[in-house]
Design a protein around this motif. Sequence first.
Motif, PDB file in Angstrom:
ATOM      1  N   THR A  42       0.831  -1.199   0.000  1.00  0.00           N
ATOM      2  CA  THR A  42       0.000   0.000   0.000  1.00  0.00           C
ATOM      3  C   THR A  42       0.865   1.248   0.000  1.00  0.00           C
ATOM      4  OG1 THR A  42      -1.744  -1.161   1.204  1.00  0.00           O
ATOM      5  CG2 THR A  42      -1.802   1.241   1.242  1.00  0.00           C
ATOM      6  N   PHE A  43       1.886   1.248   0.838  1.00  0.00           N
ATOM      7  CA  PHE A  43       2.773   2.404   0.899  1.00  0.00           C
ATOM      8  C   PHE A  43       3.513   2.586  -0.417  1.00  0.00           C
ATOM      9  CE2 PHE A  43       5.185   5.686   2.705  1.00  0.00           C
ATOM     10  CZ  PHE A  43       4.672   5.973   3.958  1.00  0.00           C
ATOM     11  N   LEU A  44       3.887   1.474  -1.053  1.00  0.00           N
ATOM     12  CA  LEU A  44       4.595   1.556  -2.327  1.00  0.00           C
ATOM     13  C   LEU A  44       3.714   2.190  -3.396  1.00  0.00           C
ATOM     14  CD1 LEU A  44       7.198   0.839  -3.844  1.00  0.00           C
ATOM     15  CD2 LEU A  44       6.195  -1.382  -4.368  1.00  0.00           C
ATOM     16  N   GLY A  45       2.392   1.884  -3.353  1.00  0.00           N
ATOM     17  CA  GLY A  45       1.468   2.516  -4.293  1.00  0.00           C
ATOM     18  C   GLY A  45       1.413   4.015  -4.117  1.00  0.00           C
ATOM     19  N   GLY A  46       1.555   4.453  -2.864  1.00  0.00           N
ATOM     20  CA  GLY A  46       1.689   5.864  -2.563  1.00  0.00           C
ATOM     21  C   GLY A  46       0.549   6.725  -3.061  1.00  0.00           C
ATOM     22  N   ARG A  47       0.867   7.937  -3.426  1.00  0.00           N
ATOM     23  CA  ARG A  47      -0.132   8.947  -3.757  1.00  0.00           C
ATOM     24  C   ARG A  47      -0.879   8.666  -5.050  1.00  0.00           C
ATOM     25  NH1 ARG A  47       1.961  13.034  -7.188  1.00  0.00           N
ATOM     26  NH2 ARG A  47       0.577  14.535  -6.178  1.00  0.00           N
ATOM     27  N   HIS A  48      -0.340   7.760  -5.909  1.00  0.00           N
ATOM     28  CA  HIS A  48      -0.995   7.483  -7.181  1.00  0.00           C
ATOM     29  C   HIS A  48      -1.973   6.309  -7.099  1.00  0.00           C
ATOM     30  CE1 HIS A  48       1.726  10.327  -9.004  1.00  0.00           C
ATOM     31  NE2 HIS A  48       2.769   9.633  -8.605  1.00  0.00           N
ATOM     32  N   LEU A  49      -2.029   5.647  -5.925  1.00  0.00           N
ATOM     33  CA  LEU A  49      -2.874   4.457  -5.816  1.00  0.00           C
ATOM     34  C   LEU A  49      -4.341   4.790  -6.058  1.00  0.00           C
ATOM     35  CD1 LEU A  49      -3.119   1.459  -5.159  1.00  0.00           C
ATOM     36  CD2 LEU A  49      -3.253   2.069  -2.739  1.00  0.00           C
ATOM     37  N   GLY A  50      -4.808   5.876  -5.452  1.00  0.00           N
ATOM     38  CA  GLY A  50      -6.199   6.263  -5.641  1.00  0.00           C
ATOM     39  C   GLY A  50      -6.504   6.614  -7.086  1.00  0.00           C
ATOM     40  N   ASP A  51      -5.562   7.303  -7.755  1.00  0.00           N
ATOM     41  CA  ASP A  51      -5.780   7.641  -9.170  1.00  0.00           C
ATOM     42  C   ASP A  51      -5.923   6.387 -10.018  1.00  0.00           C
ATOM     43  OD1 ASP A  51      -5.695  10.371  -8.734  1.00  0.00           O
ATOM     44  OD2 ASP A  51      -3.520  10.468  -8.942  1.00  0.00           O
ATOM     45  N   ALA A  68      -6.447   6.320  -0.145  1.00  0.00           N
ATOM     46  CA  ALA A  68      -6.647   5.651  -1.433  1.00  0.00           C
ATOM     47  C   ALA A  68      -8.134   5.406  -1.679  1.00  0.00           C
ATOM     48  CB  ALA A  68      -5.881   4.332  -1.470  1.00  0.00           C
ATOM     49  N   VAL A  69      -8.860   5.016  -0.613  1.00  0.00           N
ATOM     50  CA  VAL A  69     -10.303   4.806  -0.743  1.00  0.00           C
ATOM     51  C   VAL A  69     -11.031   6.141  -0.912  1.00  0.00           C
ATOM     52  CG1 VAL A  69     -12.374   4.000   0.463  1.00  0.00           C
ATOM     53  CG2 VAL A  69     -10.278   2.636   0.523  1.00  0.00           C
ATOM     54  N   TRP A  70     -10.620   7.146  -0.148  1.00  0.00           N
ATOM     55  CA  TRP A  70     -11.273   8.454  -0.241  1.00  0.00           C
ATOM     56  C   TRP A  70     -11.199   9.021  -1.653  1.00  0.00           C
ATOM     57  CZ3 TRP A  70      -8.953  11.128   4.739  1.00  0.00           C
ATOM     58  CH2 TRP A  70      -9.434  10.445   5.876  1.00  0.00           C
ATOM     59  N   MET A  71     -10.096   8.752  -2.332  1.00  0.00           N
ATOM     60  CA  MET A  71      -9.932   9.299  -3.677  1.00  0.00           C
ATOM     61  C   MET A  71     -10.882   8.653  -4.679  1.00  0.00           C
ATOM     62  SD  MET A  71      -5.851  10.013  -4.089  1.00  0.00           S
ATOM     63  CE  MET A  71      -6.131  10.827  -5.661  1.00  0.00           C
ATOM     64  N   LEU A  72     -11.531   7.561  -4.296  1.00  0.00           N
ATOM     65  CA  LEU A  72     -12.516   6.940  -5.170  1.00  0.00           C
ATOM     66  C   LEU A  72     -13.865   7.643  -5.094  1.00  0.00           C
ATOM     67  CD1 LEU A  72     -11.779   3.157  -4.489  1.00  0.00           C
ATOM     68  CD2 LEU A  72     -10.880   4.618  -6.305  1.00  0.00           C
ATOM     69  N   ILE A  73     -14.035   8.517  -4.124  1.00  0.00           N
ATOM     70  CA  ILE A  73     -15.306   9.210  -3.950  1.00  0.00           C
ATOM     71  C   ILE A  73     -15.143  10.718  -3.845  1.00  0.00           C
ATOM     72  CG2 ILE A  73     -15.336   9.076  -1.428  1.00  0.00           C
ATOM     73  CD1 ILE A  73     -18.320   8.477  -1.574  1.00  0.00           C
ATOM     74  N   ASP A  74     -13.916  11.180  -3.629  1.00  0.00           N
ATOM     75  CA  ASP A  74     -13.664  12.607  -3.419  1.00  0.00           C
ATOM     76  C   ASP A  74     -12.431  13.009  -4.220  1.00  0.00           C
ATOM     77  OD1 ASP A  74     -13.136  15.172  -2.429  1.00  0.00           O
ATOM     78  OD2 ASP A  74     -13.855  14.661  -0.427  1.00  0.00           O
ATOM     79  N   SER A  75     -12.550  14.066  -5.020  1.00  0.00           N
ATOM     80  CA  SER A  75     -11.442  14.510  -5.875  1.00  0.00           C
ATOM     81  C   SER A  75     -10.560  15.555  -5.201  1.00  0.00           C
ATOM     82  CB  SER A  75     -11.992  15.087  -7.186  1.00  0.00           C
ATOM     83  OG  SER A  75     -12.867  16.173  -6.916  1.00  0.00           O
ATOM     84  N   THR A  76     -10.741  15.754  -3.892  1.00  0.00           N
ATOM     85  CA  THR A  76      -9.922  16.725  -3.164  1.00  0.00           C
ATOM     86  C   THR A  76      -8.445  16.349  -3.241  1.00  0.00           C
ATOM     87  OG1 THR A  76     -11.741  17.101  -1.618  1.00  0.00           O
ATOM     88  CG2 THR A  76      -9.538  17.761  -0.897  1.00  0.00           C
ATOM     89  N   PRO A  77      -7.541  17.333  -3.409  1.00  0.00           N
ATOM     90  CA  PRO A  77      -6.104  17.021  -3.440  1.00  0.00           C
ATOM     91  C   PRO A  77      -5.657  16.298  -2.176  1.00  0.00           C
ATOM     92  CG  PRO A  77      -6.502  19.271  -4.161  1.00  0.00           C
ATOM     93  CD  PRO A  77      -7.811  18.754  -3.645  1.00  0.00           C
ATOM     94  N   LEU A  78      -4.625  15.467  -2.330  1.00  0.00           N
ATOM     95  CA  LEU A  78      -4.136  14.678  -1.198  1.00  0.00           C
ATOM     96  C   LEU A  78      -3.722  15.537  -0.017  1.00  0.00           C
ATOM     97  CD1 LEU A  78      -1.964  11.900  -2.891  1.00  0.00           C
ATOM     98  CD2 LEU A  78      -4.101  11.608  -1.648  1.00  0.00           C
ATOM     99  N   ALA A  79      -3.119  16.698  -0.301  1.00  0.00           N
ATOM    100  CA  ALA A  79      -2.648  17.545   0.797  1.00  0.00           C
ATOM    101  C   ALA A  79      -3.798  17.956   1.710  1.00  0.00           C
ATOM    102  CB  ALA A  79      -1.953  18.781   0.231  1.00  0.00           C
ATOM    103  N   ALA A  80      -4.994  18.156   1.138  1.00  0.00           N
ATOM    104  CA  ALA A  80      -6.141  18.566   1.941  1.00  0.00           C
ATOM    105  C   ALA A  80      -6.711  17.413   2.751  1.00  0.00           C
ATOM    106  CB  ALA A  80      -7.218  19.160   1.040  1.00  0.00           C
ATOM    107  N   MET A  81      -6.320  16.180   2.410  1.00  0.00           N
ATOM    108  CA  MET A  81      -6.812  15.015   3.144  1.00  0.00           C
ATOM    109  C   MET A  81      -5.963  14.692   4.362  1.00  0.00           C
ATOM    110  SD  MET A  81      -7.872  12.351   0.115  1.00  0.00           S
ATOM    111  CE  MET A  81      -9.202  12.705  -1.039  1.00  0.00           C
ATOM    112  N   ALA A  82      -4.833  15.365   4.513  1.00  0.00           N
ATOM    113  CA  ALA A  82      -3.920  15.038   5.609  1.00  0.00           C
ATOM    114  C   ALA A  82      -4.576  15.237   6.970  1.00  0.00           C
ATOM    115  CB  ALA A  82      -2.652  15.879   5.499  1.00  0.00           C
ATOM    116  N   ALA A  83      -5.338  16.335   7.125  1.00  0.00           N
ATOM    117  CA  ALA A  83      -5.950  16.623   8.424  1.00  0.00           C
ATOM    118  C   ALA A  83      -7.013  15.586   8.807  1.00  0.00           C
ATOM    119  CB  ALA A  83      -6.536  18.032   8.427  1.00  0.00           C
ATOM    120  N   PRO A  84      -8.032  15.325   7.953  1.00  0.00           N
ATOM    121  CA  PRO A  84      -9.000  14.288   8.345  1.00  0.00           C
ATOM    122  C   PRO A  84      -8.380  12.905   8.467  1.00  0.00           C
ATOM    123  CG  PRO A  84      -9.415  15.050   6.095  1.00  0.00           C
ATOM    124  CD  PRO A  84      -8.432  15.992   6.702  1.00  0.00           C
TER     125      PRO A  84
END
Length: 248
Positions: A113-122, A159-175
Motif C-alpha cells: 500500500t505504501f509503495l502505491g503511494g499517492r498514485h494508488l487512488g488515481d 486511497a479509498v477516499w480518492m474513489l469518492i472525493d477529488s480533493t487534493p491529497l494535501a487537503a486530506m492530511a488533516a481528516p
Amino acid sequence: MQHFFLLVLAGLLAGTMNAVAGGGSFVSFPVMVLVGLPPIAANATSTVALFPGTMASAWAYRDDLRGIAGISLKLLLAISVAGGMLGAILLLVTPGGMFDLVIPWLLLLATLTFLGGRHLGDRLRRYVRIGRPAFLTIQFVLSVYGGYFGGAIGLMMMAVWMLIDSTPLAAMAAPRTLLVSAANGSAVLCFAAAGAVRWPEMAAMMVSAIAGGYYGARFARHLPPTVLRWFVVALSATVTVVFFARRY
C-alpha cells in the motif's frame, strides 16, 4: 539504557513519519519486538506509544479539518472509533502464535500500500467507483484493520477516499490524521483495560513520538515528503523480509 535511547529515537522518527507521510509503525513495532516484547504486546504498546503523537498532529492540523465527499466528520469519527475498538478486541483474542503467523502478511500488505503511494487512488479510480454506503463500509473495515495492526492505515484510507472525493491529497492530511487517531484511540482504551501494554517501553517512546508528531505536522505543509516516503518504503520492505525470514 541502550533500550531506552533506542525507544526514544524510534518514537521521534515514528511520530515524524506519521505526521508527514505515514508508516510510523514500521519503526515502532519492530523496535518493540527488538527490545524483547512478544508480538501482540509489541503491537499494543506501539499503538499506545504513538497515539499521543497522532493526536498532536491532529491538533496541529485542526484548522484544516473537514469531512470527506460531503460526509460529516462526526459520522466518520463514530465509524472509525467503532471499527478501531473491534479491531483491538480481535487482536486481544488472537492467539500469540496465530498473530506471529499473520504479522508478516500484514506487513506485506502495508508495504505494498505504501509503495502505491499517492498514485494508488488515481489508478483505482480508473476502474472503480463507489457510493456512500460502500464508502462507509470500507471505512469501517479499514478502522478494524487500524485497531488490529494499522500499518499504512492512513494511506489506505486516502486511497479509498480518492474513489469518492477529488480533493487534493494535501487537503486530506488533516481528516486522515484525525480518523486514524480515532481508530487508534479506541484501540488504546481496549489495550490498556486488557493489561496488554508494557508501560516502561511505552513511556520511553511516547514523549519523543509526541514531539515528532507535532513538529512533523507543522512542517509537513512546507516540506516535500517524497524522500521520507521512499525511506519508509525501503524500511518497510526490509522489516517485512525480516519478519518473513523470522517466521518461515
